[in-house]
Design an enzyme around this catalytic site. Structure first.
Site, mmCIF file in Angstrom:
data_model
loop_
_atom_site.group_PDB
_atom_site.id
_atom_site.type_symbol
_atom_site.label_atom_id
_atom_site.label_comp_id
_atom_site.label_asym_id
_atom_site.label_seq_id
_atom_site.Cartn_x
_atom_site.Cartn_y
_atom_site.Cartn_z
ATOM 1 N N ALA A 65 0.875 -1.130 0.046
ATOM 2 C CA ALA A 65 0.040 0.013 0.008
ATOM 3 C C ALA A 65 0.757 1.194 0.210
ATOM 4 O O ALA A 65 2.019 1.359 0.549
ATOM 5 C CB ALA A 65 -1.123 -0.168 1.077
ATOM 6 N N GLY A 110 0.852 -5.034 1.020
ATOM 7 C CA GLY A 110 -0.687 -5.095 0.297
ATOM 8 C C GLY A 110 -0.412 -5.793 -1.107
ATOM 9 O O GLY A 110 -1.300 -6.349 -1.708
ATOM 10 N N GLU A 113 -0.873 -9.417 -0.342
ATOM 11 C CA GLU A 113 -2.287 -9.715 -0.155
ATOM 12 C C GLU A 113 -2.934 -9.647 -1.108
ATOM 13 O O GLU A 113 -3.971 -10.503 -1.398
ATOM 14 C CB GLU A 113 -2.781 -8.448 0.844
ATOM 15 C CG GLU A 113 -2.315 -8.467 2.363
ATOM 16 C CD GLU A 113 -2.604 -7.513 3.120
ATOM 17 O OE1 GLU A 113 -2.225 -6.104 2.709
ATOM 18 O OE2 GLU A 113 -3.466 -7.446 3.922
ATOM 19 N N GLU A 133 4.583 -4.925 7.276
ATOM 20 C CA GLU A 133 3.542 -3.844 7.658
ATOM 21 C C GLU A 133 4.008 -3.547 9.260
ATOM 22 O O GLU A 133 4.119 -2.339 9.710
ATOM 23 C CB GLU A 133 2.201 -4.314 7.823
ATOM 24 C CG GLU A 133 1.453 -4.180 6.677
ATOM 25 C CD GLU A 133 1.467 -5.478 5.616
ATOM 26 O OE1 GLU A 133 2.498 -6.400 5.912
ATOM 27 O OE2 GLU A 133 0.731 -5.513 4.720
HETATM 28 N N1 DAK Z 1 4.811 3.083 -0.956
HETATM 29 C C1 DAK Z 1 4.983 4.055 -1.541
HETATM 30 N N2 DAK Z 1 5.979 4.251 -2.255
HETATM 31 C C2 DAK Z 1 6.625 3.238 -2.459
HETATM 32 C C3 DAK Z 1 6.417 2.008 -1.913
HETATM 33 C C4 DAK Z 1 5.225 1.966 -1.092
HETATM 34 N N3 DAK Z 1 4.976 0.820 -0.401
HETATM 35 N N4 DAK Z 1 7.412 1.164 -2.319
HETATM 36 C C5 DAK Z 1 8.176 1.868 -2.827
HETATM 37 N N5 DAK Z 1 7.914 2.984 -3.146
HETATM 38 C C6 DAK Z 1 8.436 4.181 -3.701
HETATM 39 C C7 DAK Z 1 9.921 4.701 -3.016
HETATM 40 O O1 DAK Z 1 9.443 5.444 -2.328
HETATM 41 C C8 DAK Z 1 10.745 5.153 -4.112
HETATM 42 O O2 DAK Z 1 10.155 6.381 -4.623
HETATM 43 P P1 DAK Z 1 11.068 7.595 -5.051
HETATM 44 O O3 DAK Z 1 11.969 7.859 -3.784
HETATM 45 O O4 DAK Z 1 11.871 7.175 -6.279
HETATM 46 O O5 DAK Z 1 9.985 8.805 -5.352
HETATM 47 C C9 DAK Z 1 10.212 4.146 -5.691
HETATM 48 O O6 DAK Z 1 9.199 3.447 -4.935
HETATM 49 C C10 DAK Z 1 11.473 2.999 -5.598
HETATM 50 O O7 DAK Z 1 11.911 2.592 -4.201
HETATM 51 P P2 DAK Z 1 13.087 2.400 -3.683
HETATM 52 O O8 DAK Z 1 14.040 3.645 -4.126
HETATM 53 O O9 DAK Z 1 13.027 2.158 -2.068
HETATM 54 O O10 DAK Z 1 13.771 1.019 -4.218
HETATM 55 P P3 DAK Z 1 14.820 0.190 -3.797
HETATM 56 O O11 DAK Z 1 15.150 -0.944 -4.833
HETATM 57 O O12 DAK Z 1 15.968 0.687 -3.041
HETATM 58 O O13 DAK Z 1 13.888 -0.717 -2.483
HETATM 59 C C11 DAK Z 1 12.034 -1.913 -1.730
HETATM 60 C C12 DAK Z 1 12.677 -1.416 -2.842
HETATM 61 C C13 DAK Z 1 10.729 -2.631 -2.136
HETATM 62 C C14 DAK Z 1 12.577 -2.759 -0.684
HETATM 63 C C15 DAK Z 1 11.699 -0.675 -0.898
HETATM 64 O O14 DAK Z 1 11.173 0.369 -1.676
HETATM 65 C C16 DAK Z 1 10.743 -0.778 0.272
HETATM 66 O O15 DAK Z 1 11.014 -1.215 1.250
HETATM 67 N N6 DAK Z 1 9.530 -0.429 -0.210
HETATM 68 C C17 DAK Z 1 8.367 -0.493 1.156
HETATM 69 C C18 DAK Z 1 7.882 -1.789 0.917
HETATM 70 C C19 DAK Z 1 7.031 -1.867 2.249
HETATM 71 O O16 DAK Z 1 7.108 -1.950 3.249
HETATM 72 N N7 DAK Z 1 5.657 -2.441 1.791
HETATM 73 C C20 DAK Z 1 4.440 -2.494 2.581
HETATM 74 C C21 DAK Z 1 3.615 -1.447 2.548
HETATM 75 S S1 DAK Z 1 2.525 -1.436 4.111
HETATM 76 C C22 DAK Z 1 -4.240 -0.720 6.225
HETATM 77 C C23 DAK Z 1 -4.325 -0.973 4.748
HETATM 78 C C24 DAK Z 1 -3.257 -1.361 4.333
HETATM 79 C C25 DAK Z 1 -2.485 -1.829 4.841
HETATM 80 C C26 DAK Z 1 -2.299 -1.819 5.993
HETATM 81 C C27 DAK Z 1 -3.084 -1.366 6.823
HETATM 82 N N8 DAK Z 1 -5.145 -0.303 6.950
HETATM 83 C C28 DAK Z 1 -5.882 1.108 6.357
HETATM 84 C C29 DAK Z 1 -5.641 -0.923 8.087
HETATM 85 C C30 DAK Z 1 -1.062 -2.367 4.003
HETATM 86 C C31 DAK Z 1 -0.165 -1.964 4.258
HETATM 87 C C32 DAK Z 1 1.268 -1.913 3.688
HETATM 88 O O17 DAK Z 1 1.170 -2.717 2.200
#
Ligand code: DAK
Length: 259
Positions: A65, A110, A113, A133
């Protein structure tokens, strides 16, 4: 017009692409809304007999997400966001034809998921899956706490959710989270091959089979047997049941009309 979701239908297969590669296809409210519209349209297209879902670019299926969009949400907005995602993923789970996620690169939060709301998953050997998360101070919000347990079992689902660690494709395969692992170059052709095998069968009977097999995990054995025998009897009201059995007895390939 849809900007963030690309869709096309070819030879009975619908291809849905999440098209936000600069943000690793992260799911924001707009992506989810366009996804919902896309599914609504495809549901009306009777030529569709299998669906493939993929992420644009070569780095990610979906990296979760959108963290930027979520960061300042009020609890009320978070609930709306979670509900929107849950609705879309429920639509996918209950979509009337089989769905396949092609996981190229990251499928996190997400994204993981989304993949597990599909019926089947094929990963490329560079795939990384996980539910990080907890490292962001939240919990899975798009049905992950429910579906992950169903797919990999309680203990391993909890390990993944409690640690937030990322897993490589071969571990995901070993744990039954993905059906198979192929090279990045083969991913689309493998997906298409599987989808074509499915699309070749009777569409009407496949929808019955999908519905029954999807519901089984939520039912008692007695309820499961009951819906199976009811659904089995419904097959006998289709032209394709007659064609399938006649073709077998005449030693020829069936020509299903999907009705
Ligand atoms: N959201 C927004 N932007 C994201 C992103 C994300 N999840 N993942 C990557 N990006 C963006 C980065 O910010 C970056 O943007 P710029 O800086 O270029 O503008 C671009 O994508 C490229 O990412 P990186 O530069 O970080 O690329 P790397 O190869 O160095 O790293 C990575 C890749 C996948 C390891 C890293 O980007 C990363 O850790 N991303 C986050 C992964 C993550 O934590 N995903 C889980 C998100 S939380 C809920 C509803 C939904 C959810 C929970 C609760 N409720 C409302 C109750 C769900 C939650 C989630 O999914």
């Amino acid at each position: 017009m849809s900007e963030l979701i690309n869709a096309k239908v070819q030879n009975g297969i619908a291809w849905i692409e999440i098209n936000r590669p600069k943000a690793l296809n992260a799911l924001n409210f707009q992506v989810l809304s366009e996804f919902a519209n896309c599914l609504d349209n495809l549901k009306k297209d009777k030529s569709v007999r299998a669906v493939i879902i993929k992420g644009a670019g070569d780095k990610a299926f979906v990296a979760g997400a959108d963290i930027g969009e979520m960061k300042d949400m009020s609890p009320k907005e978070a609930k709306e966001f979670s509900k929107k995602g849950q609705e879309v993923f429920m639509e996918i789970e209950n979509f009337p034809v089989p769905t396949i996620a092609l996981i190229n690169g990251y499928a996190l939060g997400g994204g993981c998921e989304l993949a597990i709301s599909c019926d089947m998953r094929i990963a490329s050997d560079n795939a990384r899956l996980g539910t990080p998360e907890i490292t962001l101070g939240v919990i899975p919000g798009f049905g992950g706490t429910k579906r992950l347990t169903r797919v990999v079992g309680d203990a391993f689902a909890k390990e993944l959710m409690f640690t937030g660690r990322m897993m490589k494709a071969d571990e995901a395969l070993e744990r039954g989270l993905v059906n198979r692992v192929v090279s990045g170059e083969e991913l689309e052709s493998e997906g298409e091959k599987l989808a074509s095998e499915i699309a070749d069968k009777s569409g009407v009977v496949m929808s019955i089979l999908k519905e029954v097999s999807t519901k089984q995990s939520e039912l008692t054995a007695e309820q499961g047997m009951l819906i199976e025998s009811s659904a089995f009897s419904v097959c006998f009201s289709t032209e394709d049941q007659t064609e399938g059995m006649n073709a077998f007895l005449s030693k020829r390939k069936p020509e299903f009309k999907h009705q």
